[in-house]
Design a protein around this motif. Structure first.
Motif, short mmCIF file in Angstrom:
data_model
loop_
_atom_site.label_atom_id
_atom_site.label_comp_id
_atom_site.label_asym_id
_atom_site.label_seq_id
_atom_site.Cartn_x
_atom_site.Cartn_y
_atom_site.Cartn_z
N ALA A 179 11.16 0.87 16.76
CA ALA A 179 11.35 -0.58 16.82
C ALA A 179 10.09 -1.35 16.43
N ARG A 180 8.93 -0.69 16.53
CA ARG A 180 7.67 -1.38 16.21
C ARG A 180 7.16 -1.07 14.80
N VAL A 181 7.88 -0.22 14.07
CA VAL A 181 7.44 0.11 12.71
C VAL A 181 7.33 -1.13 11.83
N PRO A 182 8.31 -2.07 11.85
CA PRO A 182 8.13 -3.28 11.03
C PRO A 182 6.85 -4.05 11.37
N GLU A 183 6.52 -4.11 12.65
CA GLU A 183 5.28 -4.79 13.07
C GLU A 183 4.06 -4.06 12.50
N LEU A 184 4.09 -2.74 12.58
CA LEU A 184 3.00 -1.95 12.01
C LEU A 184 2.85 -2.24 10.52
N LEU A 185 3.94 -2.24 9.78
CA LEU A 185 3.87 -2.41 8.34
C LEU A 185 3.45 -3.83 7.96
N ARG A 186 3.81 -4.81 8.77
CA ARG A 186 3.40 -6.19 8.49
C ARG A 186 1.90 -6.37 8.63
N SER A 187 1.23 -5.45 9.32
CA SER A 187 -0.22 -5.59 9.51
C SER A 187 -0.98 -5.39 8.22
N ASN A 188 -0.37 -4.80 7.22
CA ASN A 188 -1.01 -4.59 5.92
C ASN A 188 -0.34 -5.50 4.89
N PRO A 189 -0.99 -6.60 4.49
CA PRO A 189 -0.35 -7.54 3.56
C PRO A 189 -0.31 -7.04 2.12
N SER A 190 -1.04 -6.00 1.80
CA SER A 190 -1.07 -5.48 0.44
C SER A 190 0.24 -4.78 0.10
N TYR A 191 0.63 -4.89 -1.16
CA TYR A 191 1.86 -4.25 -1.62
C TYR A 191 1.63 -3.72 -3.03
N VAL A 192 1.98 -2.46 -3.26
CA VAL A 192 1.76 -1.80 -4.54
C VAL A 192 3.06 -1.69 -5.31
N PHE A 193 2.99 -1.97 -6.61
CA PHE A 193 4.11 -1.81 -7.51
C PHE A 193 3.86 -0.59 -8.40
N PHE A 194 4.94 0.09 -8.77
CA PHE A 194 4.81 1.38 -9.43
C PHE A 194 5.43 1.37 -10.82
N PRO B 54 -1.02 -17.79 -4.51
CA PRO B 54 -1.05 -16.38 -4.09
C PRO B 54 0.33 -15.77 -4.17
N TYR B 55 0.39 -14.50 -4.52
CA TYR B 55 1.67 -13.81 -4.58
C TYR B 55 2.13 -13.49 -3.16
N ALA B 56 3.41 -13.23 -3.01
CA ALA B 56 3.97 -12.93 -1.70
C ALA B 56 3.28 -11.73 -1.08
N ASP B 57 3.11 -11.76 0.25
CA ASP B 57 2.52 -10.62 0.93
C ASP B 57 3.59 -9.56 1.18
N ALA B 58 3.17 -8.43 1.75
CA ALA B 58 4.08 -7.30 1.92
C ALA B 58 5.26 -7.65 2.81
N ALA B 59 5.02 -8.39 3.88
CA ALA B 59 6.11 -8.73 4.79
C ALA B 59 7.18 -9.54 4.08
N THR B 60 6.75 -10.50 3.25
CA THR B 60 7.70 -11.34 2.52
C THR B 60 8.46 -10.53 1.49
N ILE B 61 7.75 -9.65 0.78
CA ILE B 61 8.41 -8.81 -0.23
C ILE B 61 9.44 -7.92 0.44
N THR B 62 9.10 -7.34 1.58
CA THR B 62 10.03 -6.46 2.29
C THR B 62 11.27 -7.22 2.75
#
Length: 384
Positions: free
Chosen positions: A261-276, A172-180
């Protein structure tokens, strides 16, 4: 905009009943959860539409005919469409002569589903990293492997497997948290000033970056990391931060501003990551999955296992303020959150005004499929 998880409030479809129908064709193969029925009805059963909406919706659909002419389902119909004058009576005569009407129904004889909205945002940013612009927008990574499953299993048309190779094994490719946290081996197309802008850019699937000199860089969906999309609005509901009926783009932005302070936690809840990828700037709308410019108010994203791309639909719903909205719309886009038997995401245009409409669009609605006479109805497809 192939990812197109544009509906921030990706909630559940509501139920309702539609009385009366004739011939019924069902979709939903083994191993899928979709049971869509195309129920043939008379043209007279469609809700009335204003001439202006009829003409604009028809033109939006016809704009894709140069691509649809390669499809045997649409080739003859598109050839005739090219000769139709832009006049309401001529369009009505064409539609009735060339197309049959099929009401979409879901399991349990439901006729209503969720209609949301999306748009093309404009965010401040830079082409180089600056003190303010610290959030990278990545192009497609060098090590992203995409496997087209249809080439092996035709019943999986439109499905792809994404990952990276470790030796001979596809992982599996890296999730959004790992990419960030760690980044990826990919070109950086632009830098944004706010991590929430990047998340919402990925939700919308395309957008523009406004540079300090006033120029704009247009970005479009190129690929995705293969992880399932999970709506950040739903996470806020699950955490008790917002009530379900409160979820909107504006509400999510407000929560993020109040809880940095909780924005990173919010963003980690979505593992999907889009490339452009970068696209030339133009006054046209962004290009959807069908690779034609979207028309504000008349192009929709659909679940392509239910409605084939390029189809003409009749939509009956309301605007966020409750005003009725009835018009033909063109199925020209898809999205990870646009899943379901009766489901559509209406493209509202570019900029803040369109974003306000899109962010509050969580309406119930009905859809009818307008399909070429004598052509077989769409065949069952897999549903995630």
């Amino acid at each position: 905009m192939k990812f197109r998880s544009r509906a921030i409030a990706c909630l559940f479809l509501a139920t309702a009943m539609l009385a009366g129908c004739s011939t019924v064709a069902e979709r939903g193969g083994a191993g899928t959860s979709t049971t869509t029925r195309y129920s043939k009805v008379d043209w007279a059963s469609l809700p009335a539409v204003a001439d202006a909406d009829l003409l604009t919706g028809f033109d939006a659909w016809r704009s894709a005919c140069p691509r649809l002419q390669r499809d045997p389902v649409w080739a003859d119909t598109c050839a005739v469409a090219a000769t139709v004058a832009s006049e309401a009576n001529a369009v009505r005569s064409f539609l009735r002569g060339q197309l049959d009407v099929h009401a979409l129904r879901a399991a349990g004889n439901r006729s209503h589903g969720l209609i949301t909205g999306y748009y093309e945002p404009i965010y401040p940013g830079s082409l180089v990293r600056t003190a303010r612009a610290q959030v990278p927008v990545y192009g497609v990574p060098e090590d992203l492997v995409v496997v087209d499953l249809e080439s092996v299993h035709p019943e999986l048309k439109g499905k792809r497997l994404r990952g990276r190779l470790e030796g001979r094994v596809l992982r599996p490719y890296a999730d959004a948290a790992t990419i960030t946290a760690e980044g990826v081996k990919a070109p950086i197309l632009a830098w944004l000033t706010d991590p929430m802008d990047l998340q919402l850019l990925q939700v919308q699937g395309s957008g523009r970056v406004r540079l300090d000199n006033g120029e704009q860089v247009r970005l479009a969906y190129a690929d995705q990391n293969g992880h399932p999309y999970r709506a950040i609005g739903r996470w806020l509901v699950e955490q008790g931060e917002l009530a379900q009926e409160q979820v909107s783009m504006e509400a999510i932005r407000g929560w993020a501003r109040a809880n940095p302070a909780r924005v990173p936690e919010l963003l980690r809840s979505n593992p999907s990551y889009v490339f452009f990828e970068r696209r030339p700037d133009s006054p046209e709308g962004p290009r959807g999955s069908l690779n034609v410019p979207l028309t504000a108010g008349y192009s929709v994203a659909v679940d392509r296992t239910v409605v084939p791309l390029g189809s003409l639909l009749w939509l009956s719903t309301t605007r966020p303020d409750g005003t009725p909205l009835v018009r033909p719309v063109a199925a020209q886009d898809t999205g990870g959150a646009i899943v379901g038997e009766i489901r559509a995401d209406l493209f509202w245009g570019t900029g803040d005004a369109a974003g306000d409409l899109a962010g509050h669009m969580k309406q119930q609605g009905q859809l009818w499929l307008l399909w070429p006479k004598g052509k077989p109805l769409p065949q069952p497809g897999p549903t995630p």
